[in-house]
Write a protein that holds these residues in place. Structure first.
Motif, short mmCIF file in Angstrom:
data_model
loop_
_atom_site.label_atom_id
_atom_site.label_comp_id
_atom_site.label_asym_id
_atom_site.label_seq_id
_atom_site.Cartn_x
_atom_site.Cartn_y
_atom_site.Cartn_z
N ASP A 1 -3.92 -2.71 20.25
CA ASP A 1 -3.11 -1.35 20.54
C ASP A 1 -4.03 -0.24 20.04
O ASP A 1 -3.87 0.30 19.25
CB ASP A 1 -2.00 -1.45 19.74
CG ASP A 1 -0.94 -0.29 20.31
OD1 ASP A 1 -1.43 0.75 20.91
OD2 ASP A 1 0.16 -0.22 19.67
N SER B 1 -5.65 5.50 5.44
CA SER B 1 -4.55 6.66 5.79
C SER B 1 -5.07 7.49 6.82
O SER B 1 -6.26 7.57 6.98
CB SER B 1 -3.94 7.34 4.78
OG SER B 1 -4.91 7.80 3.80
N ASP B 2 -4.30 8.28 7.38
CA ASP B 2 -4.51 9.05 8.67
C ASP B 2 -5.68 10.14 7.91
O ASP B 2 -5.71 10.54 7.12
CB ASP B 2 -3.31 10.06 8.99
CG ASP B 2 -2.51 8.98 9.86
OD1 ASP B 2 -2.80 7.75 10.12
OD2 ASP B 2 -1.31 9.51 10.36
N PRO C 1 -5.17 -1.10 10.08
CA PRO C 1 -3.93 -0.78 11.00
C PRO C 1 -3.09 0.48 10.37
O PRO C 1 -3.00 0.78 9.56
CB PRO C 1 -3.25 -2.33 10.68
CG PRO C 1 -4.24 -3.25 10.25
CD PRO C 1 -5.30 -2.34 9.26
N GLY C 2 -2.89 0.85 11.80
CA GLY C 2 -1.78 1.85 11.91
C GLY C 2 -2.56 3.30 11.47
O GLY C 2 -1.88 4.54 11.51
N HIS D 1 1.81 -8.26 12.32
CA HIS D 1 2.14 -7.04 12.40
C HIS D 1 1.15 -6.12 13.00
O HIS D 1 0.14 -5.81 12.61
CB HIS D 1 2.61 -6.54 11.27
CG HIS D 1 3.11 -5.13 11.37
ND1 HIS D 1 3.61 -4.29 10.09
CD2 HIS D 1 3.75 -4.38 12.46
CE1 HIS D 1 4.10 -3.00 10.53
NE2 HIS D 1 4.23 -3.31 11.99
N VAL D 2 1.26 -5.93 14.34
CA VAL D 2 0.47 -5.14 15.12
C VAL D 2 0.74 -3.81 15.00
O VAL D 2 1.84 -3.21 15.46
CB VAL D 2 0.28 -5.74 16.68
CG1 VAL D 2 -0.82 -4.82 17.38
CG2 VAL D 2 -0.18 -7.05 16.95
N ARG D 3 -0.02 -2.84 14.55
CA ARG D 3 0.33 -1.51 14.50
C ARG D 3 -0.91 -0.73 15.37
O ARG D 3 -2.05 -1.21 15.29
CB ARG D 3 0.07 -1.04 13.04
CG ARG D 3 0.95 -1.84 12.21
CD ARG D 3 0.97 -1.54 10.56
NE ARG D 3 1.17 0.00 10.39
CZ ARG D 3 0.76 0.59 9.38
NH1 ARG D 3 0.20 0.03 8.53
NH2 ARG D 3 1.37 1.69 9.15
N PRO D 4 -0.44 0.55 15.72
CA PRO D 4 -1.48 1.02 16.53
C PRO D 4 -2.39 1.95 16.08
O PRO D 4 -2.34 2.45 14.62
CB PRO D 4 -0.46 2.45 17.55
CG PRO D 4 0.61 2.28 16.49
CD PRO D 4 0.78 1.04 15.86
N THR E 1 -4.74 6.88 12.06
CA THR E 1 -5.05 7.81 13.07
C THR E 1 -6.28 8.85 12.77
O THR E 1 -5.97 9.30 11.59
CB THR E 1 -3.50 8.76 13.61
OG1 THR E 1 -2.93 7.98 14.20
CG2 THR E 1 -4.26 9.89 14.45
N GLY F 1 -6.53 -3.84 13.67
CA GLY F 1 -5.14 -3.36 14.40
C GLY F 1 -3.95 -4.29 14.04
O GLY F 1 -3.02 -4.04 14.30
N SER F 2 -4.28 -5.27 13.07
CA SER F 2 -3.22 -6.06 12.66
C SER F 2 -3.24 -6.76 11.54
O SER F 2 -4.27 -6.79 10.96
CB SER F 2 -2.97 -7.00 14.07
OG SER F 2 -4.05 -7.92 13.97
#
Length: 235
Positions: free
Chosen positions: A131, A204-205, A186-187, A166-169, A189, A148-149
């Motif tokens: 993702d 983290s983002d 994963p997760g 657990h797939v996270r964008p 941005t 991603g997971s």
């Protein structure tokens, strides 16, 4: 970058970032014929015949086969020798994308992998692209990894690799620059124009136009108009 720092090296013009996609005129017909005559399974087998070579024909066939198998693919794709793909039928690739030698991009049959135009993915990169949305003109350094997971690790009385995923964008903004051997978890941005230092582990983002580095990655500073990308780690 200071004048003193610049004097220790030299500034040269970017190559990939300023190049234009100019595929030969016959390529569209070749891609259409491959898609029509081979189908998904046949394209996988055919790719293996050209995966490792460095000659013009090998490079052409890698590009054509990936283009034929992808959900969408723009002009000017370049695929280095030994690059590997899984579930390329879920890929959406923009114009003038470079994928380096021995890079490994793994999609998922029900996932989506989008790679924006002008992006550069370095040799030996690994992308868990179940993702993934990568923006335009992204620089992805050699050996950098994206996850991603992860296994949920429950219940505790079962081996972790048997537990659900657990797939996270993961979202990589336009113009971002990911340093050599960095790891994106994963997760996460990554904001537009952000710079990730070499070897950083990003948990983290990351804000747009910021510079982060370290394990775990931490904010160092904001970019500015005099920044020449001193933590940039790929060509």
């Amino acid at each position: 970058m200071s004048t003193e720092a610049r004097s220790e090296g030299r500034i040269v013009a970017a190559i990939h970032g300023r190049s234009a996609a100019e595929p030969p005129g016959y390529e569209a017909g070749l891609i259409a014929a491959l898609r029509r005559d081979y189908g998904p399974e046949g394209l996988i087998v055919l790719y293996g015949r050209f995966a490792q070579g460095d000659g013009m024909i090998d490079a052409l066939m890698r590009r054509a086969i990936v283009s034929a198998g992808a959900r969408e693919c723009g002009a000017g794709l370049k695929v280095g020798s030994g690059a590997a793909f899984r579930h390329v039928e879920t890929f959406e690739i923009g114009d003038n994308v470079f994928i380096g030698a021995q890079a490994n991009i793994q999609g998922r049959y029900d996932g989506t992998c989008r790679i924006g135009r002008g992006s550069w993915i370095g040799p030996q990169a690994f992308l868990d692209a179940r993702d993934l949305t990568m923006g335009e003109h992204v620089g992805w350094g050699p050996g950098a990894k994206l996850l991603g997971s992860a296994h949920v690790a429950e219940p505790i009385d079962r081996p972790i690799i048997e537990t659900d995923l657990h797939v996270r964008p993961v979202r990589i903004g336009d113009w971002a620059d990911i340093g050599t051997n960095a790891v994106i978890l994963p997760g996460v941005t990554i904001g537009k124009g952000a710079i990730i230092g070499a070897g950083a582990v990003v948990t983290s983002d990351v804000a747009p136009f910021s510079v982060v580095a370290g394990v775990p990655a931490r904010f160092l500073r904001w970019r500015n108009n005099t920044d020449q990308g001193e933590v940039r780690q790929h060509g």
